[in-house]
Design an enzyme around this catalytic site. Structure first.
Site, short mmCIF file in Angstrom:
data_model
loop_
_atom_site.label_atom_id
_atom_site.label_comp_id
_atom_site.label_asym_id
_atom_site.label_seq_id
_atom_site.Cartn_x
_atom_site.Cartn_y
_atom_site.Cartn_z
N CYS A 143 5.10 7.04 31.84
CA CYS A 143 5.14 7.22 30.38
C CYS A 143 5.29 8.71 30.06
O CYS A 143 4.45 9.51 30.48
CB CYS A 143 3.83 6.68 29.82
SG CYS A 143 3.62 6.94 28.06
N HIS A 144 6.36 9.08 29.39
CA HIS A 144 6.50 10.50 29.03
C HIS A 144 7.26 10.76 27.73
O HIS A 144 7.47 11.90 27.35
CB HIS A 144 7.16 11.29 30.17
CG HIS A 144 8.65 11.05 30.27
ND1 HIS A 144 9.18 9.96 30.91
CD2 HIS A 144 9.71 11.75 29.82
CE1 HIS A 144 10.49 10.00 30.84
NE2 HIS A 144 10.85 11.08 30.18
N ARG A 145 7.70 9.69 27.04
CA ARG A 145 8.45 9.91 25.79
C ARG A 145 7.52 10.43 24.70
O ARG A 145 6.44 9.86 24.48
CB ARG A 145 9.06 8.60 25.29
CG ARG A 145 10.11 8.02 26.18
CD ARG A 145 11.50 8.54 25.87
NE ARG A 145 12.29 8.37 27.07
CZ ARG A 145 12.99 9.33 27.67
NH1 ARG A 145 13.05 10.52 27.17
NH2 ARG A 145 13.66 9.09 28.77
N ASP A 148 8.63 4.02 30.02
CA ASP A 148 9.50 4.43 28.92
C ASP A 148 10.60 5.36 29.43
O ASP A 148 11.33 5.98 28.66
CB ASP A 148 8.70 5.07 27.77
CG ASP A 148 7.94 6.31 28.20
OD1 ASP A 148 8.16 6.80 29.32
OD2 ASP A 148 7.13 6.80 27.39
#
Ligand code: UD1
Ligand code: UDP
Length: 358
Positions: free
Chosen positions: A204-206, A281
């Site tokens: 998850c990094h958005r 994501d």
């Protein structure tokens, strides 16, 4: 005749894309590899050059992190200077990061033709920095190398038809090329004490997930409440926000969740291939899930990789607790897949097209 090509990279997925392309490119042409320094931790940068045997960058601008305007502006200044010194025939950029836009813009203003790998992707979500970067980059590119037919169609709708090619996806080249090596070299499953098919892999990094406390909490709670064994290699952007929101301790204390540092590509693809399911994501990870036939739940409301959803292998769940948890419990893709991403030789096809520009 051989060309002098200046390639601009800066972020983790660009190193992976550059691995097969650089290898093919350097058989016939001279490449000057310019690293903007957008990613700089060892496990976000150097490790990929070593593992994937990417030639060391000829120069690293060491721009580092910062707000969009500042980061992109500093890159622009640095890249322009290097272009004036190196005088390449063409500039090659990848994907949709700030490094991509800075490279393309600096080159276009000096009238150096820009080649864009992964052209034509669209999320139709203009709040994403990547959507802005890719639309602007495509508009000023000379050769547009599209990974999918959908990408070609997007460009056509925007009136861009010159220099557009469906070459297939260079990430598929990399995924095929390095899969065997990952199996031989990576002992990550043993190290984490997980069995093939016995865990979920999460990334998850958005910004829409990390920067919004409610979204990040919902994602993390869904993972924890699934009761599944979860391997979660955390992007450095996300570590900061998990700490801010006091979520890190809870996750680590959950017992079934291993919160680990970002891993190298070989370890990552080994984790992907053997996961029961992937929750992510990331653009690249969604596709790798598809390549390795692993069900994927995407923590977004839209994706650029629409084929994975249309084929039933990828489910969009946003950052909604109930949708994510429901999908983890019930999502089951059909057996069928279609060859959307080329034949594993996109890099060679791109170099062949570049030969034609001489
Ligand atoms: C960038 C790209 C994104 C891509 C992602 C791949 C842009 C606008 N975004 O997002 O499209 O999907 O890379 O991973 O270009 N940080 C470190 N060490 C590093 C790198 C980053 O600690 O080596 C931390 C810093 O706190 C930094 C934050 O991560 O502020 C964000 O880094 P940045 O490169 O600005 O954006 P990404 O979220 O990585
Ligand atoms: N990746 C990796 N280690 C990790 C997480 C991701 O090697 O800990 C790889 C992943 O396999 C994929 C690429 O990085 O090839 C995706 O990069 P990222 O998710 O950072 O960016 P995006 O694809 O969303 O732009």
């Amino acid at each position: 005749m051989s060309l002098k090509i200046l390639t601009v990279v800066g972020a983790r997925p660009q190193f992976i894309k550059a691995a097969p392309v650089s290898r093919a490119l350097r058989r016939e042409h001279n490449e000057f590899l310019l690293h903007t320094g957008q990613h700089y931790d060892r496990n976000m940068s150097q490790l990929f050059f070593e593992e994937l045997e990417i030639p060391a960058p000829d120069l690293n601008l060491e721009i580092g992190s910062g707000p969009h305007g500042e980061q992109t502006a500093q890159m622009l200044v640095g890249i322009e200077r290097v272009l004036q010194e190196q005088k390449p025939d063409r500039v090659l950029v990848y994907g949709d990061t700030n490094s991509t836009l800075a490279g393309a813009l600096a080159a276009a203003k000096l009238n150096i033709p820009v080649d864009h790998i992964e052209a034509g992707l669209r999320s139709f979500n203009m709040t994403m920095p990547e959507e802005v970067n890719r639309i602007l980059t495509d508009r000023i590119s000379d050769q547009l190398f599209c990974p999918t037919a959908a990408a070609v169609a997007h460009l056509r709708r925007e009136g861009i038809t010159q220099g557009v090619h469906n070459t297939g996806d260079v990430m598929y080249d990399a995924a095929l090329h390095f899969a065997r090596l990952a199996g031989e070299r990576s002992g990550i499953l043993e190290r984490l004490d997980v069995a093939p098919g016995g865990y979920l892999l999460a990334t998850c990094h958005r910004p829409q997930n990390t920067d919004d406390p409610a979204a990040l909490a919902a994602i993390v709670r869904a993972l924890a409440d699934s009761g599944e064994r979860v391997i979660f290699p955390v992007h450095p952007r996300t570590t900061g926000f998990l700490r801010r929101d006091g979520l890190l301790e809870g996750l680590e204390g959950a017992g079934r969740i291993s919160v680990i540092e970002p891993v190298g590509y070989l370890e990552m693809i080994q984790l992907e291939r053997h996961a029961r399911m992937i929750v992510t994501d990331s653009g690249g990870v969604q596709k790798e899930a598809y390549f390795y036939r692993v069900p994927c739940i995407t923590l977004r409301e839209e994706t650029e990789w629409v084929e994975t959803v249309e084929d039933g292998w990828n489910l969009l769940a946003g950052s909604d607790y109930d949708r994510i948890l429901g999908a983890i419990r019930t999502f089951s893709p059909p057996a069928q897949q279609t060859a959307h991403y080329g034949d594993g030789h996109a890099s060679e096809a791109i170099v062949h097209l570049l030969d034609g520009t001489v």
